[in-house]
Design a protein around this motif. Structure first.
Motif, mmCIF file in Angstrom:
data_model
loop_
_atom_site.group_PDB
_atom_site.id
_atom_site.type_symbol
_atom_site.label_atom_id
_atom_site.label_comp_id
_atom_site.label_asym_id
_atom_site.label_seq_id
_atom_site.Cartn_x
_atom_site.Cartn_y
_atom_site.Cartn_z
ATOM 1 N N GLN A 59 0.793 -1.239 0.000
ATOM 2 C CA GLN A 59 0.000 0.000 0.000
ATOM 3 C C GLN A 59 0.828 1.293 0.000
ATOM 4 O O GLN A 59 0.508 2.223 -0.725
ATOM 5 C CB GLN A 59 -0.935 -0.012 1.212
ATOM 6 C CG GLN A 59 -1.910 1.149 1.262
ATOM 7 C CD GLN A 59 -2.874 1.026 2.438
ATOM 8 O OE1 GLN A 59 -3.794 0.232 2.397
ATOM 9 N NE2 GLN A 59 -2.660 1.800 3.477
ATOM 10 N N ASP A 112 4.266 0.644 4.587
ATOM 11 C CA ASP A 112 3.021 0.124 5.181
ATOM 12 C C ASP A 112 2.499 -0.974 4.263
ATOM 13 O O ASP A 112 2.001 -0.705 3.176
ATOM 14 C CB ASP A 112 1.979 1.241 5.339
ATOM 15 C CG ASP A 112 0.692 0.721 5.988
ATOM 16 O OD1 ASP A 112 0.649 -0.479 6.353
ATOM 17 O OD2 ASP A 112 -0.259 1.510 6.134
ATOM 18 N N GLU A 171 5.014 -0.941 8.879
ATOM 19 C CA GLU A 171 3.660 -0.969 9.462
ATOM 20 C C GLU A 171 2.888 -2.174 8.907
ATOM 21 O O GLU A 171 2.995 -2.481 7.717
ATOM 22 C CB GLU A 171 2.976 0.353 9.067
ATOM 23 C CG GLU A 171 1.597 0.565 9.650
ATOM 24 C CD GLU A 171 1.017 1.918 9.188
ATOM 25 O OE1 GLU A 171 1.770 2.910 9.059
ATOM 26 O OE2 GLU A 171 -0.201 1.967 8.944
ATOM 27 N N ASP A 172 2.147 -2.808 9.772
ATOM 28 C CA ASP A 172 1.282 -3.937 9.406
ATOM 29 C C ASP A 172 1.935 -4.925 8.429
ATOM 30 O O ASP A 172 1.398 -5.217 7.357
ATOM 31 C CB ASP A 172 -0.043 -3.417 8.817
ATOM 32 C CG ASP A 172 -1.002 -2.941 9.905
ATOM 33 O OD1 ASP A 172 -0.670 -3.073 11.098
ATOM 34 O OD2 ASP A 172 -2.091 -2.444 9.557
ATOM 35 N N ASP A 211 -1.038 -1.111 13.020
ATOM 36 C CA ASP A 211 -2.157 -0.214 12.674
ATOM 37 C C ASP A 211 -3.450 -1.016 12.821
ATOM 38 O O ASP A 211 -4.132 -0.950 13.852
ATOM 39 C CB ASP A 211 -1.937 0.305 11.244
ATOM 40 C CG ASP A 211 -3.109 1.104 10.705
ATOM 41 O OD1 ASP A 211 -4.027 1.448 11.478
ATOM 42 O OD2 ASP A 211 -3.137 1.402 9.491
ATOM 43 N N LYS A 258 -5.047 6.448 15.259
ATOM 44 C CA LYS A 258 -6.019 7.134 14.402
ATOM 45 C C LYS A 258 -7.267 7.321 15.255
ATOM 46 O O LYS A 258 -7.908 6.325 15.630
ATOM 47 C CB LYS A 258 -6.374 6.270 13.193
ATOM 48 C CG LYS A 258 -5.233 6.037 12.205
ATOM 49 C CD LYS A 258 -5.628 4.941 11.222
ATOM 50 C CE LYS A 258 -4.639 4.815 10.078
ATOM 51 N NZ LYS A 258 -4.840 3.549 9.322
ATOM 52 N N LYS A 308 1.924 10.851 10.652
ATOM 53 C CA LYS A 308 1.811 10.250 9.320
ATOM 54 C C LYS A 308 0.696 10.984 8.594
ATOM 55 O O LYS A 308 -0.469 10.862 8.960
ATOM 56 C CB LYS A 308 1.493 8.760 9.475
ATOM 57 C CG LYS A 308 1.510 7.992 8.171
ATOM 58 C CD LYS A 308 1.086 6.543 8.388
ATOM 59 C CE LYS A 308 1.128 5.788 7.073
ATOM 60 N NZ LYS A 308 0.224 4.633 7.081
#
Ligand code: 2PG
Ligand code: MG
Length: 414
Positions: free
Chosen positions: A155, A235, A280-281, A306, A331, A382
């Motif tokens: 992503q 990510d 990330e992830d 995340d 988030k 971010k």
């Protein structure tokens, strides 16, 4: 000056992706606070539900029924207000009033209270302490759910200017990386149209490996140019790649299928070759053990959850027990109310996890993310690199630095 809420009103506007978005105005004596809820595309299963089953219009209708109960509430009582919304909603994931409403009410209230008290929002969230700027982490090349076919399966390929001493220089370094990435993409593919994904990252017709090579070269070129180190981040948004029936990671655009073990090895190979500082992830949202394995083996790289944690303190503490990750994405709309997100940040800090305060792929031009990042002492913000809704948050940090700083940068080990 009092901070009692005199009125709260809501409307539906649109986010950067053109989706319906919930916006709230909170009125205190003589001041209006305003916030618009963002929205994700690669959402975690454990997130607060953005809207009730009746959708954005239904959320608006429901808001009209309970919003009078907010009158008289102190707009600067972030935790109390968040608890109050849970009492009204009574579901674990805000599925009755909608997480978007919880986000917009709590953030707009803090905005209103800060204005009434004559202090910047970040100080209302963070209180009296020594402030330092988060490092901007910016998406410079991407694919997955944020861009169309042909773009990479991974992503986001990100830029993190770890060596910057001033926030202005850090923001500018990411802009230079974004430009440099375009130049390098055009070298590989002269027919590149300049297409971008939802967050303003370039969305070229490149494989994941070509994208890694491109961004690695770009951060190194820009490091040489600016005279401080800029490193790469990734990510994977692995929940979007994961097939729960086959238990494999499917890189469908390149016809690659990886078992869990292959995926872990793929991540470790990338760390070896391109030394990203931030991942990330890397695994899907329920693989806490896999995160723990990677965290142990990936020395020198932050392993950040995340969809794994979804800004949920309980999930975080489950991860902490086994050493899953050493960083979190925060988030606010994943959990709904700002008070819950602050509690999550405190739990992360108490357990020595770094906190990356993040935008969503569907955003508004609100600058509040900058204040939230400063308020919770996030090491990272971010927020993309370019595009009005992304730069709004970064320009706010630059303004804050001039008006209330100068602040040093947060501490990151790299
Ligand atoms: C992510 C985010 C933001 P989305 O996965 O980290 O970059 O994307 O808002 O689509 O969940
Ligand atoms: Mg993510």
């Amino acid at each position: 000056m009092g901070t009692e809420i005199k009125e709260a009103r809501a409307r539906i506007v649109f986010n950067s992706r053109g989706e319906k978005a919930f916006e709230v105005d909170v009125l205190v004596e003589g001041f209006i606070g305003r916030a618009c809820a963002p929205a994700g595309a690669s959402t975690g299963a454990g997130e607060a539900v953005a809207f009730p089953p009746s959708g954005p219009e239904g959320a608006l209708q429901i808001f009209r029924e309970y919003s009078t109960k907010l009158i008289g509430f102190k707009a600067d009582d972030i935790i109390g207000l968040s608890k109050f919304l849970h009492e009204i909603d009574q579901t674990p994931n805000f599925s009755k009033i909608g997480g978007a409403a919880a986000f917009a009410i709590t953030v707009a209230s803090v905005d209103a209270a800060a204005k009434a008290l004559g202090i910047p929002m970040f100080k209302l969230i963070g209180g009296e302490k020594k402030y330092a700027h988060p490092y901007p982490l910016g998406n410079v090349l991407g694919g997955g759910k944020h861009a169309g076919p042909g773009s990479p399966d991974i992503q986001e390929f990100l830029s993190l200017p770890v060596g910057a001493k001033r926030v202005y220089d850090a923001v500018y370094a990411n802009i230079l990386v974004h430009k440099e990435v375009r130049r390098l993409i055009e070298k590989r593919d002269p027919s590149f149209s300049g297409g971008k994904g939802d967050e303003g990252a370039w969305a070229p017709n490149l494989t994941d490996i070509e994208a890694l090579e491109t961004v690695y070269e770009a951060v190194n070129n820009v490091s040489d140019k600016v005279g401080f180190k800029v490193r790469m981040g990734i990510d994977f948004a692995s929940s979007s790649l994961y097939n729960s029936e086959t238990k494999c990671y499917e890189y469908t655009r390149r016809n690659k299928v990886l078992s869990r073990e292959d995926q872990i090895n793929f991540v470790l190979t990338i760390i070896d070759k391109y030394s990203p500082i931030y991942i990330e992830d890397p695994l899907f949202e329920d693989d806490f053990e896999g995160f723990a394995i990677l965290t142990k083996q990936a020395k020198g790289t932050y392993i950040v959850g995340d969809d794994l944690f979804v800004t949920n303190t309980k999930r975080l503490l489950n991860g902490v027990k086994i050493g899953a990750g050493n960083g979190v994405i925060l988030k606010v709309n994943q959990v709904g109310a700002l008070g819950d997100a602050i509690e999550f940040a405190n739990a992360a800090k108490a357990n020595k996890y770094i906190v990356a305060v993040s935008h969503r792929s569907g955003e508004s031009v609100d600058p509040h993310l900058a204040h939230i990042a400063l308020g919770v002492s996030g090491e990272i913000i971010k927020s993309g690199v370019v595009g009005g809704e992304r730069i709004a948050k970064l320009n706010e940090l630059i303004r804050i630095d001039e008006l209330y700083g100068p602040f040093n940068m947060m501490k990151l080990v790299w």
